[in-house]
Enzyme design. Sequence first.
Site, short mmCIF file in Angstrom:
data_model
loop_
_atom_site.label_atom_id
_atom_site.label_comp_id
_atom_site.label_asym_id
_atom_site.label_seq_id
_atom_site.Cartn_x
_atom_site.Cartn_y
_atom_site.Cartn_z
N ALA A 25 9.77 -25.06 57.54
CA ALA A 25 8.64 -25.52 58.36
C ALA A 25 9.03 -25.85 59.79
O ALA A 25 8.17 -26.02 60.65
CB ALA A 25 8.00 -26.75 57.71
N ARG A 30 16.24 -25.49 69.09
CA ARG A 30 17.48 -25.12 69.76
C ARG A 30 17.59 -23.64 70.08
O ARG A 30 18.45 -23.20 70.83
CB ARG A 30 18.68 -25.60 68.91
CG ARG A 30 18.84 -27.11 68.93
CD ARG A 30 19.66 -27.63 67.76
NE ARG A 30 18.89 -27.66 66.51
CZ ARG A 30 19.31 -28.21 65.36
NH1 ARG A 30 20.50 -28.76 65.31
NH2 ARG A 30 18.54 -28.19 64.29
N LYS A 37 11.85 -20.06 63.92
CA LYS A 37 13.26 -19.76 63.65
C LYS A 37 13.45 -18.85 62.44
O LYS A 37 14.21 -17.88 62.49
CB LYS A 37 14.04 -21.06 63.45
CG LYS A 37 15.45 -20.85 62.90
CD LYS A 37 16.37 -22.01 63.14
CE LYS A 37 16.06 -23.20 62.29
NZ LYS A 37 17.09 -24.26 62.47
N GLY A 94 10.91 -33.97 59.56
CA GLY A 94 12.27 -33.98 59.01
C GLY A 94 12.38 -33.33 57.65
O GLY A 94 11.39 -33.08 56.97
N GLY A 117 15.83 -22.57 54.86
CA GLY A 117 15.27 -21.28 55.25
C GLY A 117 15.99 -20.64 56.42
O GLY A 117 15.70 -19.50 56.78
N GLY A 155 26.15 -31.96 59.17
CA GLY A 155 26.31 -33.27 58.56
C GLY A 155 27.65 -33.31 57.82
O GLY A 155 28.06 -32.31 57.23
N LYS A 369 6.06 15.45 65.23
CA LYS A 369 5.18 14.37 64.78
C LYS A 369 4.21 14.96 63.78
O LYS A 369 3.63 16.02 64.05
CB LYS A 369 4.41 13.78 65.96
CG LYS A 369 3.64 12.54 65.61
CD LYS A 369 2.34 12.41 66.38
CE LYS A 369 1.27 13.30 65.79
NZ LYS A 369 -0.03 13.21 66.46
N TYR A 384 8.07 21.09 71.04
CA TYR A 384 7.24 20.01 70.52
C TYR A 384 6.35 20.56 69.42
O TYR A 384 5.57 21.50 69.65
CB TYR A 384 6.38 19.38 71.63
CG TYR A 384 5.41 18.38 71.04
CD1 TYR A 384 5.89 17.24 70.37
CD2 TYR A 384 4.03 18.58 71.08
CE1 TYR A 384 5.03 16.34 69.78
CE2 TYR A 384 3.16 17.67 70.49
CZ TYR A 384 3.67 16.57 69.84
OH TYR A 384 2.81 15.67 69.25
N ARG A 458 -0.46 36.75 77.45
CA ARG A 458 0.16 36.51 78.75
C ARG A 458 -0.27 37.62 79.69
O ARG A 458 -0.69 38.69 79.28
CB ARG A 458 1.69 36.50 78.62
CG ARG A 458 2.25 37.84 78.23
CD ARG A 458 3.71 37.77 77.82
NE ARG A 458 4.22 39.11 77.62
CZ ARG A 458 5.22 39.42 76.80
NH1 ARG A 458 5.80 38.49 76.07
NH2 ARG A 458 5.63 40.65 76.69
C1 UD1 Z 1 20.62 -29.89 58.25
C2 UD1 Z 1 21.23 -31.16 57.62
C3 UD1 Z 1 22.72 -31.18 57.91
C4 UD1 Z 1 23.37 -29.89 57.40
C5 UD1 Z 1 22.68 -28.66 57.98
C6 UD1 Z 1 23.20 -27.41 57.30
C7 UD1 Z 1 19.41 -32.81 57.73
C8 UD1 Z 1 18.93 -34.04 58.40
N1 UD1 Z 1 20.59 -32.32 58.17
O1 UD1 Z 1 20.75 -30.01 59.65
O2 UD1 Z 1 23.32 -32.28 57.26
O3 UD1 Z 1 24.74 -29.90 57.74
O4 UD1 Z 1 21.27 -28.73 57.74
O5 UD1 Z 1 22.69 -26.24 57.88
O6 UD1 Z 1 18.79 -32.33 56.83
N2 UD1 Z 1 12.69 -28.13 58.18
C9 UD1 Z 1 11.46 -28.31 57.61
N3 UD1 Z 1 10.70 -29.39 57.99
C10 UD1 Z 1 11.13 -30.28 58.90
C11 UD1 Z 1 12.41 -30.10 59.47
C12 UD1 Z 1 13.17 -29.02 59.08
O7 UD1 Z 1 11.02 -27.52 56.78
O8 UD1 Z 1 10.38 -31.23 59.19
C13 UD1 Z 1 13.48 -26.97 57.79
C14 UD1 Z 1 13.91 -26.08 58.96
O9 UD1 Z 1 12.93 -25.09 59.23
C15 UD1 Z 1 15.22 -25.49 58.48
C16 UD1 Z 1 15.74 -26.52 57.49
O10 UD1 Z 1 14.68 -27.38 57.19
O11 UD1 Z 1 15.02 -24.24 57.84
C17 UD1 Z 1 16.91 -27.33 58.05
O12 UD1 Z 1 16.49 -27.97 59.23
P1 UD1 Z 1 17.39 -27.96 60.54
O13 UD1 Z 1 16.64 -28.60 61.62
O14 UD1 Z 1 17.91 -26.60 60.77
O15 UD1 Z 1 18.57 -28.93 60.08
P2 UD1 Z 1 20.02 -29.03 60.70
O16 UD1 Z 1 19.95 -29.75 61.98
O17 UD1 Z 1 20.66 -27.71 60.70
CA CA Z 2 19.92 -25.60 60.38
#
Ligand code: UD1
Ligand code: CA
Length: 475
Positions: A25, A30, A37, A94, A117, A155, A369, A384, A458
């Site tokens: 989601a 970034r 993404k 989050g 994802g 993390g 084509k 062609y 021709r």
């Molecule tokens: C996350 C982990 C981190 C880990 C890393 C591995 C958290 C807080 N951190 O960080 O510890 O090392 O993945 O790749 O989870 N997403 C949602 N809804 C939201 C936010 C994110 O569905 O509200 C989805 C994003 O689309 C993405 C996935 O969750 O596909 C991970 O989110 P992302 O922001 O990429 O997390 P990282 O900062 O990479």
């Molecule tokens: Ca990620």
Amino acid sequence: MAKTTRRTSKATVQAPRVSVAIMAAGKGTRLKSRHPKVLHEVGGKPILAHVIATATKVVPAEDIFVIIGHEADRVRAAVGASGVQFVLQAEQRGTGHALMAAKEALATYDQVIVLSGDAPLITPDSVLKLSTFHSSQNAAMTLLSADLDDPTGYGRVIRKSAKGSEVRAIVEEKAASAKQRKIREINSGFYAFSVPALYGHIGELSTDNAHREYYLTDMAAVFQRARKKVVAMKTPVPAEVLGSNRRSEIVDLDGRMRLAKCHQLMEEGVTIFFPETCVIDSDVEVGADTVIEPFVQLRGTSKIGSDCHIGSYSVINNTEIDDAVAVLPGCIMDDARIAKKATVGPYSRLRPGSDIGEGAHLGNFVETKKLKMGRGSKANHLTYLGDTEIGEGVNVGAGTITCNYDGVHKHKTVIEDGVFVGSDSTLVAPVRVGKGAYIAAASCITEDVPADSLALGRARQTVKEGWARAKRSQK
Ligand code: UD1
Ligand code: CA
């Protein structure tokens, strides 16, 4: 792994009902992109499509829940054909919040495997191992970890002790102390949870962190406080957890995936010279003993037969090529078919609907084509052929043009078996050239030509004796 019963020597036990939730989601801030993404492509298809393909090898599509939010409609449209279910996380607060949104959808399951994802290299084998390891540990949460040479941005896993598999907490990079940042064991973002434990405690997450978000990673500390077991399973293949927060990471993943694809094809008997220069999409198939020269691109759902030779700088998209076909360098093909033993190129361009018969030849600078070309027919130079049906054993001379478009409509040209079209002819469609007929070179053919006849279209040549000499003497 849907509900099944398993017989053991002692009793009948219920296998856990396992679901997969894919977090997709987020916006991907970034990447600095207008597009979500998870729809950015690696290996020729959206990052999310790879994750879904992996998940469907572990559980049936109806047990897979993709959590969507940012540009939800686009994401749904891009991967909906896979048959997975969707959960809407309308506001993205989050990764923890993403799982809160999926509570109702997951309520009937015993276990949920959570995948990210944006991390497409994870294999079905590892997902399955994570799930079975989780069950065997009787844990509330199991996370997949990896030792990375450069753990920046991920993390970090804080273990309870050096030896055991139990985890105390996951610390995000931003919140980590200098000492914690030195830890190379990272959280991959893939987890298995006990569904009752997850939803029994998810309400204890807070947004007390740098991003003011609910972090799914904080469930480790939440369970720790609730005295529930959290364990880590470390993958022996660290590269499979790599994510795609940045453009450079997307490009890196794409390179890894394509090189792996080349190596897989080589294992299957395909020769690929300078594989690092070839771009082969994940779903492409190539038969044994085919040779691929440097700088070839095989894209989409292309299928190449055995014993083919694919010349350098050819870009072949969604095209089916039968056995023993020679593609000389520099060809571009889209949605085309080529039957066995045909020769194409150098520099042929096959546009959609081109269907080239067995043993046929298309040569340099030939554009086609919606062409159906019969067995053994040839168009070797500078031609062609559009909206055209050509029979067997036809020779199309250099510079032939089918005039298929009158500025408003497209019209069809039919050239029957055994016809000889002289060089530099224009065939103004709709027009039919009957079996075995000859078209004189440089003809403009506007009317049907009967079988076995000669058509001349021709102006007759005139010669003015001495004209040039006289012209020169005027100087
Ligand atoms: C996350 C982990 C981190 C880990 C890393 C591995 C958290 C807080 N951190 O960080 O510890 O090392 O993945 O790749 O989870 N997403 C949602 N809804 C939201 C936010 C994110 O569905 O509200 C989805 C994003 O689309 C993405 C996935 O969750 O596909 C991970 O989110 P992302 O922001 O990429 O997390 P990282 O900062 O990479
Ligand atoms: Ca990620």
